[in-house]
Design an enzyme around this catalytic site. Structure first.
Site, PDB file in Angstrom:
ATOM      1  CG  HIS A   1      -2.068  -1.364   1.234  1.00 34.77           C
ATOM      2  ND1 HIS A   1      -2.013  -2.317   1.657  1.00 34.77           N
ATOM      3  CD2 HIS A   1      -3.375  -1.024   0.376  1.00 34.77           C
ATOM      4  CE1 HIS A   1      -3.024  -2.900   1.407  1.00 34.77           C
ATOM      5  NE2 HIS A   1      -3.714  -2.315   0.857  1.00 34.77           N
TER       6      HIS A   1
ATOM      7  CG  ASP B   1      -8.612  -0.542  -3.310  1.00 42.63           C
ATOM      8  OD1 ASP B   1      -7.252  -0.353  -3.402  1.00 42.63           O
ATOM      9  OD2 ASP B   1      -8.990  -0.679  -2.319  1.00 42.63           O
TER      10      ASP B   1
ATOM     11  CG  HIS C   1      -2.169   0.244  -3.910  1.00 45.60           C
ATOM     12  ND1 HIS C   1      -2.971  -0.560  -4.913  1.00 45.60           N
ATOM     13  CD2 HIS C   1      -3.153   0.825  -2.979  1.00 45.60           C
ATOM     14  CE1 HIS C   1      -4.353  -0.475  -4.243  1.00 45.60           C
ATOM     15  NE2 HIS C   1      -4.326   0.196  -3.404  1.00 45.60           N
TER      16      HIS C   1
ATOM     17  CG  ASP D   1      -4.894   2.536   0.286  1.00 46.62           C
ATOM     18  OD1 ASP D   1      -5.872   2.619   1.258  1.00 46.62           O
ATOM     19  OD2 ASP D   1      -4.887   1.580  -0.575  1.00 46.62           O
TER      20      ASP D   1
END
Length: 951
Positions: A668, A819, A672, A709
């Site tokens: 993450h 996602d 990403h 994120d």
């Protein structure tokens, strides 16, 4: 001749113009009993009364009560000497002086149950004395701050306090004493007295009794003596105007009846103006019926039920000193077959009821003061709850609800709290009979308590049953909150403006609803915090006006308590937020001038050269600076820079700052975040979804994708809760997602990073709401919550995608698809991503086991790493396939995503069948399968929350 008689005789002489003599005075008083009553009340002093009593005692050969009073006074003074106290209520000339707030004009009329309630008894032999004002004890809070708490006292102690303020010869409700039948003369002994003596004795019998039940019981016994009646009943009038009715707790009292039995009787209620009793109450006339069965107003059904034969009836109104009717007394059947009641019976009956009216009025006034005292004490106790329970909403409402049941004599009490500010912006949906329906909006929880007959599990022996219901469906509460209206209703009664009747279904309760009183809770800005509902009045058809008046104060206190707890929670959250911000500032830094200048000098590559228009994009060919350039290209190709007049240098600085505020964790991280933004860009361009949304929505979708994120710690929401991190204490749900949004706000407000300054106030507020919804939607818990409704919408060709809620749902599913889009990428990309996220999850599992002694979840247990292929198959089957099938139905241009997902499922299934270990996955020689557009069977039965490692 006593001075009292001289005064009275002089007055009589003036009135009737006849010579003054005792026979003349006596004859006049016999013919005018009301004159004596009025004169005694308005002219006699304490000295005159004492003189009158002394002569009466001497005339009947009895000891004066003075000695007994002196002895009792000495006993009480000994008790009082131990406690010096200052009271607002005082005794002046042996009269009770009440503060203005408790005067007759301000006393509420007690309800039938309140008026007939028995005050808790004082234990026999307990000394009556004054108590000191409320004392306080010092305790220490968790933080060490001193807290002053009052010693709570029982109402029995308060009754003793009241007792010390009243004349000693008064009998208060619940005071110990012998049963009247044990210390009273028999009927034969009473009737041996001459008429004046008998009348005086019976008047004295009730003169000092303030217990309404005991007083009425004595009145009926005495009426039976005076009229030689078989049985008697007394009905008191309650309510006002058209709402008046009569209530009797003492029905068919005979000379053998016992006072203790009267307290157990259930009150009998009679409509005003109905039947013989109702007629007398309405007309004020005396009714003497020789033969009850010949009168059409008589209800023969009662005789049939009891087996008793009613012959004659004498029924007469009871009036107070202002000639207002306060009740109706009824005598049935002369004893010993003496025939109907005579005119003399009527005369004696009327004379005695004159005194009874005064006694009943005094008892009602005293009961009103006691009721007000108890209610005031309850409100004081609520205030203590508010200041003592400022940390825990559950504990506060549990105590408040319990007190609500006691105050309103009800079997149920509910408080529904309005929607939290941390709402995800989506409509909650739940399956019902196979169909997905929208649940009640506006209330996030309902705290309720039940007692008495409404407790379901009576075998538990608990006095109260408390429960908390999430997302309650209460149509009545929603109506009360929206209309700011108080509702006092019973089943079957229409409510103005409300579409429905009061019942368990409209309230959302799992108990029978017999009556309800509901009112909104408002804060200082008149915003609705929630709704309070009191359910099922004990022994009564509905709640009355006095309940409504008290309920308003109760609701106000509830609002204060709830508001205090909310403010305390905000304070705790602010403290935790400060800790989080300090932690962020110690770790992150904003973009510096050199970094901005470096990107500013670079030429921005085209979208085609960067391949960011493709659903199969892989970021491995781009270095870190190129990902920033690709980010800027997305803003350029969506024309956001021109439409929202974004400063180009601010955009560069903001993009670099976002990149630097992603932590260097296994999965993450910035890469990403960038990949999710690229997939959203592809959906908006190649998938042509930018045509479906407004420019502001497109702006929010891209920004939300990039920041969804940001500052991820490489751990899940469950880990934040397990480790009791500041994030878990700061937010009530979706801890990481709320943090990502708030961190995005923080970096966007740094000088030089504001790319939103061209937006006006409304546009900026709408933009933040859209971005917040986008980021929160990446919590898979919300995906599970809304996926069924989305599937239902995409399968319906008539779905209106211009509907606000439908658009929210579509945007949410798109960001979820972005996602999880690594599952749709070419196999080599998918395999590498799966290994990275599995390693991140295994690291969290190691911390849980080593630091907290907690057994990690299946997908985070390093000992299960060789089952990664099985986890991936389960993840695809339980989450991904349904998502991408629904997206493909919403937009056929999303077909590559579904095809890629199916292809990767086949490859993971092959590895699963070959039992390939985690270490061998990267080197396994797998022949890539052709894409199968048909959904394949499920190989894993893992639960959804443990079914895979993507996220």
């Amino acid at each position: 001749m006593p001075s009292f008689i001289k005064k009275l005789g002089s007055n009589c002489s003036c009135v009737v113009r006849m010579p003054l003599s005792e026979p003349n005075v006596e004859r006049y008083l016999d013919e005018h009993p009301g004159f004596l009553q009025k004169y005694v009340v308005t002219h006699l002093s304490e000295t005159d009364l004492k003189e009158l009593y002394e002569h009466w005692y001497k005339a009947h050969g009895r000891k004066s009560s003075t000695e007994k009073e002196r002895k009792r006074s000495r006993t009480e003074e000994e008790g009082k000497s131990c406690h010096v106290v200052e009271h607002k209520t005082s005794i002046v000339d042996n009269q009770l002086v009440v503060p203005p707030a408790a005067s007759k004009a301000n006393l509420e009329t007690p309800t039938p149950e309140e008026a007939m309630d028995v005050v808790p008894s004082v234990s026999p032999g307990k000394q009556l004395h004054q108590f000191p004002n409320r004392q306080f004890r010092k305790t220490v809070s968790r933080e060490g701050a001193p807290i002053l708490k009052p010693y709570r006292r029982s109402f029995s102690d308060d009754l003793i306090n009241i007792r010390s303020l009243l004349p000693t010869n008064l009998q208060l409700p619940g005071e110990p004493g012998e049963e009247p039948s044990a210390r009273r003369r028999s009927r034969e002994e009473w009737r041996q007295l001459n008429e004046p003596d008998l009348m005086m004795e019976l008047v004295r019998d009730i003169a000092q009794d303030l217990d309404l039940v005991s007083l009425c019981f004595k009145i009926l016994l005495n009426v039976g003596i005076l009229t030689n009646g078989d049985r008697c009943s007394l009905f008191l009038i309650f309510g006002s105007g058209d709402q008046r009715f009569l209530v009797s707790k003492l029905f068919d009292v005979t000379e053998n009846s016992q006072l203790t039995d009267m307290y157990e009787h259930k009150p009998i209620r009679i409509p005003y103006g109905k039947g013989i009793v109702g007629y007398v109450a309405e007309s004020g006339e005396t009714v003497n019926i020789p033969d009850a069965y010949q009168d059409e107003r008589f209800n023969k059904a009662i005789d049939m039920q009891t087996g008793f034969r009613t012959k004659s009836i004498l029924c007469m109104p009871v009036k107070n000193n202002q000639s207002e009717i306060v009740g109706v007394a009824q005598v049935i059947n002369k004893k010993d077959e003496e025939g109907p009641f005579t005119a003399n019976d009527e005369k004696i009956f009327e004379r005695y009821l004159t005194f009874c009216g005064i006694g009943i009025t005094n008892a009602l006034l005293f009961q009103s003061s006691v009721i007000m005292y108890k209610r005031s004490d309850s409100l004081v106790l609520l205030a203590h709850y508010i200041f003592e329970e400022q940390r825990d909403m559950n504990n506060l409402l549990r105590r408040v609800l319990k007190k609500g049941c006691e105050m309103f004599n009800s079997t149920g009490c509910r408080i529904l709290l309005r929607e939290s500010p941390e709402s995800d912006g989506l409509t909650t949906v739940e399956p019902e009979n196979g169909q997905v329906v929208k649940s009640s909006e506006g209330f996030v929880s309902c705290f309720e308590i039940y007692t008495g007959d409404d407790i379901k599990n009576k075998e538990s022996g608990d006095e109260y049953e408390f429960q908390n219901i999430l997302t309650p469906q209460d149509a009545l509460a929603k109506f009360v909150a929206n209309k700011l209206k108080t509702v006092n209703a019973v089943p079957g009664e229409p409510i103005d403006g409300f579409d429905g009747m009061v019942c368990a279904e409209t309230i959302g309760a799992d108990r029978e609803i017999r009556s309800v009183l509901a009112m909104p809770i408002l804060n200082e800005s008149r915003n609705v915090l929630g709704v309070v509902e009191i359910l099922n009045k004990k022994g009564e058809e509905r709640f009355d006006r006095n309940d409504e008046s008290l309920f308003e104060a109760f609701t106000l206190f509830c609002g204060l308590g709830i508001y205090n707890v909310m403010n305390f929670e905000r304070l705790i959250k602010a403290n935790n937020a400060q800790k989080v911000v300090l932690e962020i500032l110690s770790y992150h830094a904003s973009a510096n001038k050199d970094e901005v200048s470096l990107i500013e000098r670079e030429e921005i590559p085209s979208a085609d050269s960067l391949n960011i228009l493709s659903f199969e994009f892989a970021d491995h060919s781009l270095d870190t600076d190129q990902t920033v350039l690709a980010t800027i290209r997305m803003f350029m190709d969506l024309d956001l820079i021109n439409k929202f007049r974004i400063d180009f240098q601010s955009l560069i600085r903001w993009s670099i700052t976002v990149r630097k505020n992603y932590r260097d964790v296994m999965y993450h991280n910035w890469r990403h975040g960038f990949n999710v933004a690229q997939m959203m860009f592809a959906m908006l361009t190649s998938g042509q979804m930018s045509q479906q949304f407004t420019d502001l929505e497109v702006f929010a979708l891209l920004v939300g994708s990039l920041c969804h994120d940001i500052d991820h710690r490489g751990t899940t929401n469950q880990f934040q809760k397990l480790s009791d991190s500041p994030l878990a204490n700061l937010y009530s749900t979706s801890f990481m997602e709320y943090h990502h949004f708030n961190h995005f706000l923080t970096i966007s407000q740094v000088e030089g990073n504001n790319i939103f300054k061209s937006l006006n106030e409304k546009e900026y507020a709408d933009f933040l709401d859209l971005t917040k919804t986008t980021i929160l939607a990446t919590d898979l818990a919300l995906y599970f919550k809304h996926k069924a409704l989305f599937k239902q919408l995409v399968e319906n060709p008539d779905t209106n995608w211009d509907d606000c809620e439908n658009r929210v749902l579509l945007r949410s599913m798109m960001i979820t698809g972005c996602d999880l889009s690594a599952i749709t990428k070419p196999w080599e990309v998918q395999r590498m991503v799966a290994e990275k996220i599995a390693s991140e999850f295994f690291n969290q599992g190691d911390i849980e086991r080593d630091k907290f002694g907690h057994t990690p979840a299946y997908m985070m247990d390093r000992s299960k790493r060789d089952e990664l292929p099985k986890m991936q198959v389960g993840f695809i089957d339980n989450i991904c396939l349904e998502l991408y099938e629904s997206l493909e139905k919403a937009n056929p241009l999303f077909r590559p995503l579904l095809d890629g997902c199916l292809s990767n499922r086949r490859n993971w299934s092959n590895l699963c069948e070959r039992r390939t270990s985690f270490a061998d996955i990267s080197s396994a020689n797998i022949t890539l399968t052709s894409i199968n557009t048909n959904r394949v069977g499920t190989l894993s039965n893992q639960p959804e929350e443990e079914s895979g490692v993507e996220g």
